[in-house]
Write a protein that holds these residues in place. Structure first.
Motif, PDB file in Angstrom:
ATOM      1  N   GLU A   1       0.842  -1.205   0.000  1.00 13.00           N
ATOM      2  CA  GLU A   1       0.000   0.000   0.000  1.00 13.00           C
ATOM      3  C   GLU A   1       0.873   1.250   0.000  1.00 13.00           C
ATOM      4  O   GLU A   1       0.537   2.253  -0.643  1.00 13.00           O
ATOM      5  N   ARG A   2       1.991   1.196   0.714  1.00 16.90           N
ATOM      6  CA  ARG A   2       2.915   2.336   0.717  1.00 16.90           C
ATOM      7  C   ARG A   2       3.512   2.553  -0.679  1.00 16.90           C
ATOM      8  O   ARG A   2       3.678   3.689  -1.122  1.00 16.90           O
ATOM      9  N   ASP A   3       3.815   1.458  -1.369  1.00 17.16           N
ATOM     10  CA  ASP A   3       4.319   1.578  -2.744  1.00 17.16           C
ATOM     11  C   ASP A   3       3.326   2.321  -3.623  1.00 17.16           C
ATOM     12  O   ASP A   3       3.692   3.230  -4.386  1.00 17.16           O
ATOM     13  N   ARG A   4       2.081   1.919  -3.525  1.00 13.35           N
ATOM     14  CA  ARG A   4       1.043   2.548  -4.352  1.00 13.35           C
ATOM     15  C   ARG A   4       0.964   4.046  -4.057  1.00 13.35           C
ATOM     16  O   ARG A   4       0.890   4.878  -4.966  1.00 13.35           O
TER      17      ARG A   4
ATOM     18  N   GLY B   1      15.492   6.570  -5.559  1.00 11.52           N
ATOM     19  CA  GLY B   1      14.185   6.818  -6.159  1.00 11.52           C
ATOM     20  C   GLY B   1      13.083   6.731  -5.126  1.00 11.52           C
ATOM     21  O   GLY B   1      13.192   7.250  -4.018  1.00 11.52           O
ATOM     22  N   LEU B   2      12.007   6.055  -5.483  1.00 11.03           N
ATOM     23  CA  LEU B   2      10.879   5.887  -4.558  1.00 11.03           C
ATOM     24  C   LEU B   2      11.111   4.750  -3.573  1.00 11.03           C
ATOM     25  O   LEU B   2      10.290   4.545  -2.681  1.00 11.03           O
ATOM     26  N   ASN B   3      12.190   3.995  -3.759  1.00 13.17           N
ATOM     27  CA  ASN B   3      12.542   2.906  -2.845  1.00 13.17           C
ATOM     28  C   ASN B   3      11.388   1.916  -2.678  1.00 13.17           C
ATOM     29  O   ASN B   3      10.978   1.580  -1.561  1.00 13.17           O
ATOM     30  N   LEU B   4      10.874   1.453  -3.805  1.00 19.20           N
ATOM     31  CA  LEU B   4       9.747   0.518  -3.785  1.00 19.20           C
ATOM     32  C   LEU B   4      10.217  -0.886  -3.422  1.00 19.20           C
ATOM     33  O   LEU B   4      11.404  -1.206  -3.480  1.00 19.20           O
ATOM     34  N   THR B   5       9.281  -1.732  -3.072  1.00 14.48           N
ATOM     35  CA  THR B   5       9.599  -3.111  -2.728  1.00 14.48           C
ATOM     36  C   THR B   5      10.023  -3.898  -3.966  1.00 14.48           C
ATOM     37  O   THR B   5       9.740  -3.519  -5.097  1.00 14.48           O
TER      38      THR B   5
END
Length: 423
Positions: free
Chosen positions: A32-35, A147-151
């Motif tokens: 959810e944080r990624d989104r 960057g956004l440091n996504l999973t």
């Protein structure tokens, strides 16, 4: 089993470890944080001013890259839930899938691919990965921007073409002006291979994860259906009057070279047999608008339903990550190709459109050359540091590519005008 339990801790890992959020913050999962990070990214906002098929300033109805991405996300999320893969992971990939597109859509991509041959080429999907892991700054470490440091799972789902340019196959077909296509499809630049290796940890070969496959299909579905809708409303095409001989030629040249007339005609007849297929020309009335909307809804349901049925028939799952594959029936593939061909033939091959695209490519070339001549003096502040850290001309050219790709249509036009006045 709960959907969260199907995904391992490694799927939720980030390149830069992050401390727990404060205790009074809303409870959210890693995905959810990624989104949320993609939704709030500046690159997402810029999509509202980037071309989908026709320019965003040309009409108040036609889609731009942002509205297209929202529609892809809705289709992807619904299909993900139906299949049993993580809806947040898949939706985030859909929301992010066009972030790397430059101004003027695929035409701008074609221009930048030509201009960047000496620095590794350009591809919108590779640019998306670069944005997510480097350019769209949210998290920094001792190694610089992450960057956004996504999973890991989300980044893998965003990787539509999990290979470098060296492993890309030669393109086929032609552009709208009849020239052969030369832009190859790949998902990672050579100087981004380190982060690519991290996100593909434990995965061999070039197989896309299931969530990326769902995102890719949702893009095709939305692209095919909604571009036809835009073409109808823009008075570019009439589904009740199709020149099949010319249309089949375009479909084969652009999308389905192996299809013969019989297969194409049978697939079109199957779609036309739907109750929602229009029986009269569009006249801009509310009733005709409703007809077109019902058609788009039925087509999306038709395509996603057939894929869901075929996928379930081929495997027992679970339908997550690299444990299953999406199955697209041949009939569905051909029907989608026909719709894309209709938009290509009646909208993208129209002479006024071809002339405009030629002017856009000239503008992109002059913009690139003008920024190259100015060097850091022509760059936005966020790109100046990249230029100063560059060790050779190829790396500096990549900075110019990153800068130009970040522009909206309007910003590219205004920056070009500024540079022309200065020269």
């Amino acid at each position: 089993m709960d959907i969260e339990q199907l995904y391992a801790d490694a799927d939720r890992e980030r390149i830069v470890a992050e401390p727990p959020k404060r205790v009074d913050a809303p409870e959210r999962t890693a995905f959810e944080r990624d989104r949320a990070r993609v939704v709030h990214a500046a690159a997402s906002r810029r999509l509202a001013a980037k071309t989908q098929v026709v320019g965003p300033q040309s009409d108040d109805f036609v889609r731009n890259r942002l509205t297209h991405s929202l529609e892809v996300a809705q289709v992807a999320r619904d299909l993900a839930r139906a299949l049993g893969c993580h809806a947040d992971v898949t939706e985030t990939a859909a929301l992010a899938h066009d972030l790397g597109h430059p101004p003027f859509g695929h035409n701008g991509e074609r221009a930048l691919a030509s201009l960047s041959q000496d620095c590794g080429g350009f591809e919108g999907n590779a640019q998306t990965l670069r944005l997510l892991t480097r350019l769209e700054a949210k998290t920094f470490s001792e190694n610089g921007s992450a960057g956004l440091n996504l999973t890991r799972a989300t980044l893998d789902a965003c990787t539509k073409y999990p290979w470098t340019r060296a492993f890309a196959t030669d393109p086929g077909g032609v552009h709208s002006d009849g020239t052969p296509r030369f832009v190859v499809k790949f998902g990672v630049y050579d100087d981004d291979v380190e982060v690519f290796a991290w996100l593909r940890q434990g995965v061999e070969g070039t197989r896309k994860c299931l969530e990326a496959q769902v995102m890719d299909l949702a893009d095709d579905v939305a692209y095919s259906v909604h571009d036809v809708e835009d073409g109808i409303v823009a008075d570019r095409l009439d589904l009740t009057r199709l020149d099949l001989d010319a249309l089949w030629e375009t479909v084969r040249a652009w999308y389905l070279p192996e299809c013969d007339d019989a297969e194409l005609s049978d697939a079109l007849a199957s779609m036309q047999a739907q109750e929602s297929w229009p029986r009269a020309a569009y006249d801009a009335s509310r009733r005709s608008l409703a007809v077109i909307k019902n058609l788009t809804s039925d087509l999306v349901g038709r395509f996603c339903g057939s894929v869901q049925t075929a996928t379930f028939a081929a495997s027992d799952g679970p339908f997550i990550r690299h444990r299953a594959d999406l199955v697209v029936p041949r009939q569905t593939e051909v029907e989608i190709g026909i719709l894309k061909g209709i938009a290509a033939h009646y909208v993208m091959q129209a002479q006024d459109r071809v002339d405009l695209m030629e002017r856009q490519r000239s503008l992109m070339a002059e913009l690139f050359e003008g920024l190259w001549a100015l060097g850091p003096d022509g760059l936005d502040p966020s790109f100046v540091e990249d230029w100063e850290c560059a060790h050779d001309d190829a790396t500096r050219q990549r900075v110019i590519v990153d800068q130009v790709a970040s522009y909206t249509d309007a910003r590219a036009i205004s920056r070009h005008a500024e540079l022309m006045r200065r020269s």
